[in-house]
Design a protein around this motif. Sequence first.
Motif, PDB file in Angstrom:
ATOM      1  N   PHE A  82       0.736  -1.293   0.093  1.00  0.00           N
ATOM      2  CA  PHE A  82      -0.291  -0.171   0.166  1.00  0.00           C
ATOM      3  C   PHE A  82       0.461   1.181   0.405  1.00  0.00           C
ATOM      4  CE2 PHE A  82      -2.906   3.127   1.995  1.00  0.00           C
ATOM      5  CZ  PHE A  82      -4.100   3.545   1.264  1.00  0.00           C
ATOM      6  N   ASP A  83       0.511   2.483  -0.509  1.00  0.00           N
ATOM      7  CA  ASP A  83       0.821   3.576  -1.404  1.00  0.00           C
ATOM      8  C   ASP A  83       1.828   4.077   0.348  1.00  0.00           C
ATOM      9  OD1 ASP A  83       1.636   5.938  -2.255  1.00  0.00           O
ATOM     10  OD2 ASP A  83       0.434   7.527  -1.275  1.00  0.00           O
ATOM     11  N   LEU A  84       3.133   4.086   0.597  1.00  0.00           N
ATOM     12  CA  LEU A  84       3.980   4.870   1.628  1.00  0.00           C
ATOM     13  C   LEU A  84       3.351   5.881   1.703  1.00  0.00           C
ATOM     14  CD1 LEU A  84       6.855   2.712   1.401  1.00  0.00           C
ATOM     15  CD2 LEU A  84       5.047   2.412   2.790  1.00  0.00           C
ATOM     16  N   GLN A  85       3.244   7.059   1.011  1.00  0.00           N
ATOM     17  CA  GLN A  85       2.647   8.354   1.650  1.00  0.00           C
ATOM     18  C   GLN A  85       1.717   8.577   1.597  1.00  0.00           C
ATOM     19  OE1 GLN A  85       3.590  10.814  -2.657  1.00  0.00           O
ATOM     20  NE2 GLN A  85       3.819  12.147  -1.665  1.00  0.00           N
ATOM     21  N   THR A  86       0.368   7.278   1.314  1.00  0.00           N
ATOM     22  CA  THR A  86      -1.003   8.002   1.906  1.00  0.00           C
ATOM     23  C   THR A  86      -0.385   7.238   3.064  1.00  0.00           C
ATOM     24  OG1 THR A  86      -1.852   7.424   0.117  1.00  0.00           O
ATOM     25  CG2 THR A  86      -3.138   7.292   1.696  1.00  0.00           C
ATOM     26  N   LEU A  87       0.281   6.147   3.957  1.00  0.00           N
ATOM     27  CA  LEU A  87       0.370   6.387   5.406  1.00  0.00           C
ATOM     28  C   LEU A  87       0.756   7.154   5.777  1.00  0.00           C
ATOM     29  CD1 LEU A  87       1.764   2.558   4.859  1.00  0.00           C
ATOM     30  CD2 LEU A  87      -0.976   2.667   5.110  1.00  0.00           C
ATOM     31  N   GLY A  88       2.010   8.152   5.480  1.00  0.00           N
ATOM     32  CA  GLY A  88       2.354   9.270   5.839  1.00  0.00           C
ATOM     33  C   GLY A  88       1.143  10.055   6.088  1.00  0.00           C
ATOM     34  N   VAL A  89       0.405  10.324   5.716  1.00  0.00           N
ATOM     35  CA  VAL A  89      -0.449  11.434   5.498  1.00  0.00           C
ATOM     36  C   VAL A  89      -2.274  10.814   6.945  1.00  0.00           C
ATOM     37  CG1 VAL A  89      -2.785  13.083   4.311  1.00  0.00           C
ATOM     38  CG2 VAL A  89      -0.177  11.956   3.130  1.00  0.00           C
ATOM     39  N   LEU A  90      -1.979   9.718   6.600  1.00  0.00           N
ATOM     40  CA  LEU A  90      -2.966   8.726   7.918  1.00  0.00           C
ATOM     41  C   LEU A  90      -1.613   9.483   9.024  1.00  0.00           C
ATOM     42  CD1 LEU A  90      -4.015   5.416   6.296  1.00  0.00           C
ATOM     43  CD2 LEU A  90      -5.295   8.353   6.547  1.00  0.00           C
ATOM     44  N   GLU A  91      -0.869   8.932   9.287  1.00  0.00           N
ATOM     45  CA  GLU A  91      -0.376   9.257  10.667  1.00  0.00           C
ATOM     46  C   GLU A  91       0.090  10.338  11.066  1.00  0.00           C
ATOM     47  OE1 GLU A  91       4.577   8.876   9.683  1.00  0.00           O
ATOM     48  OE2 GLU A  91       4.920   7.334  11.388  1.00  0.00           O
ATOM     49  N   GLN A  92      -0.133  11.478   9.956  1.00  0.00           N
ATOM     50  CA  GLN A  92       0.096  12.793  10.321  1.00  0.00           C
ATOM     51  C   GLN A  92      -1.431  13.583  10.988  1.00  0.00           C
ATOM     52  OE1 GLN A  92       1.592  15.788  10.657  1.00  0.00           O
ATOM     53  NE2 GLN A  92       3.489  14.761   9.552  1.00  0.00           N
ATOM     54  N   TRP A  93      -2.555  12.143  10.895  1.00  0.00           N
ATOM     55  CA  TRP A  93      -4.157  12.804  10.711  1.00  0.00           C
ATOM     56  C   TRP A  93      -4.099  12.353  12.037  1.00  0.00           C
ATOM     57  CZ3 TRP A  93      -8.040  11.151   6.825  1.00  0.00           C
ATOM     58  CH2 TRP A  93      -7.923  12.660   5.488  1.00  0.00           C
ATOM     59  N   VAL A  94      -3.767  11.018  12.529  1.00  0.00           N
ATOM     60  CA  VAL A  94      -3.911  10.483  13.718  1.00  0.00           C
ATOM     61  C   VAL A  94      -3.228  10.796  15.199  1.00  0.00           C
ATOM     62  CG1 VAL A  94      -3.812   8.022  14.564  1.00  0.00           C
ATOM     63  CG2 VAL A  94      -4.579   8.248  12.638  1.00  0.00           C
ATOM     64  N   GLN A  95      -1.201  11.114  14.416  1.00  0.00           N
ATOM     65  CA  GLN A  95      -0.156  11.346  15.933  1.00  0.00           C
ATOM     66  C   GLN A  95      -0.467  13.118  15.529  1.00  0.00           C
ATOM     67  OE1 GLN A  95       1.195   7.032  14.005  1.00  0.00           O
ATOM     68  NE2 GLN A  95       2.334   8.333  15.303  1.00  0.00           N
ATOM     69  N   GLY A  96      -0.690  13.283  14.826  1.00  0.00           N
ATOM     70  CA  GLY A  96      -0.382  15.000  14.763  1.00  0.00           C
ATOM     71  C   GLY A  96      -0.709  16.091  15.934  1.00  0.00           C
ATOM     72  N   THR A  97      -0.290  16.296  16.637  1.00  0.00           N
ATOM     73  CA  THR A  97       0.478  17.073  18.427  1.00  0.00           C
ATOM     74  C   THR A  97      -0.070  18.653  17.313  1.00  0.00           C
ATOM     75  OG1 THR A  97       2.276  16.696  18.376  1.00  0.00           O
ATOM     76  CG2 THR A  97       0.230  14.927  19.236  1.00  0.00           C
ATOM     77  N   GLY A  98       0.190  19.098  16.586  1.00  0.00           N
ATOM     78  CA  GLY A  98       0.172  20.737  16.127  1.00  0.00           C
ATOM     79  C   GLY A  98       1.503  20.651  16.217  1.00  0.00           C
TER      80      GLY A  98
END
Length: 210
Positions: free
Chosen positions: A108-124
């Motif tokens: 699965f596309d790593l860039q998309t996983l990176g976006v999901l990682e930012q959404w889910v684990q972003g702390t600002g």
Amino acid sequence: MSGLFISFEGIDGAGKSTHIDALAQAFRAQGRVVTLSREPGGTPLAEKLRGLVLNEAMDAMTEALLVFAARRDHVQQVILPALARGEVVLCDRFTDATFAYQGGGRGFDLQTLGVLEQWVQGTGEGALLQPQLTIWFDLPPSVAAQRLASARVPDKFESQPQAFFEKVAQGYAQRLAADPQRFARINADQTTDAVWRDVAQAVKGKGLLP
Ligand SMILES: Nc1ncnc2c1ncn2[C@@H]1O[C@H](COP(=O)(O)OP(=O)(O)OP(=O)(O)O)[C@@H](O)[C@H]1O
Ligand SMILES: Cc1cn([C@H]2C[C@H](O)[C@@H](COP(=O)(O)O)O2)c(=O)[nH]c1=O
């Protein structure tokens, strides 16, 4: 006391679970409160999603979305509150597993996983919740398969062929290359005592245990 977040990674059967309890005991002996958890899972909702991910057939994107949904609940309900209380959080798998299994294993596309990682684990302000230390139990898939064959009935991932786990291991290697300071790579193809010695050394080497 500030919170401490450590994750444990590796292909199925690499030997993580064997050492997580021992590390919890070592931290408790230092007077620390330890929260033990796992992914996917760690909350009632995330455990329900775990049941789906581990047992139902689905495409790679569905798997990725479900593990990140489970992670979001786990981060909000368990990990961040425990860290705010100054506890030690020991987590059996975290986001590196998604990059390794859904990214490496399923392709699965790593860039998309990176976006999901930012959404889910972003702390600002671009910051991301990540473990301070990730212990990667690196074991050849052929050895892991032998260990698991005598251990339990395989689930959906454990039933995958060796070639899948070769790709998962490459996924972990890529994550380590991208963030080497965070990772401790342990040779898991040793006796349990020797693996524990290396795990303890990795944690002490980071100054996290005396
Ligand atoms: N160093 C070792 N040498 C031989 N066998 C081991 C070693 N470490 C663990 N095992 C055995 O291998 C099997 C898998 O170990 P364990 O459950 O700790 O792996 P795991 O990484 O947590 O797996 P999973 O991620 O699939 O849950 C168990 O039967 C365990 O007793
Ligand atoms: C977090 C996460 C896990 N997986 C896979 C990896 C394992 O096969 C199972 C979890 O089982 P375990 O016995 O608790 O190790 O789920 C995944 O594919 N993607 C993930 O993000």
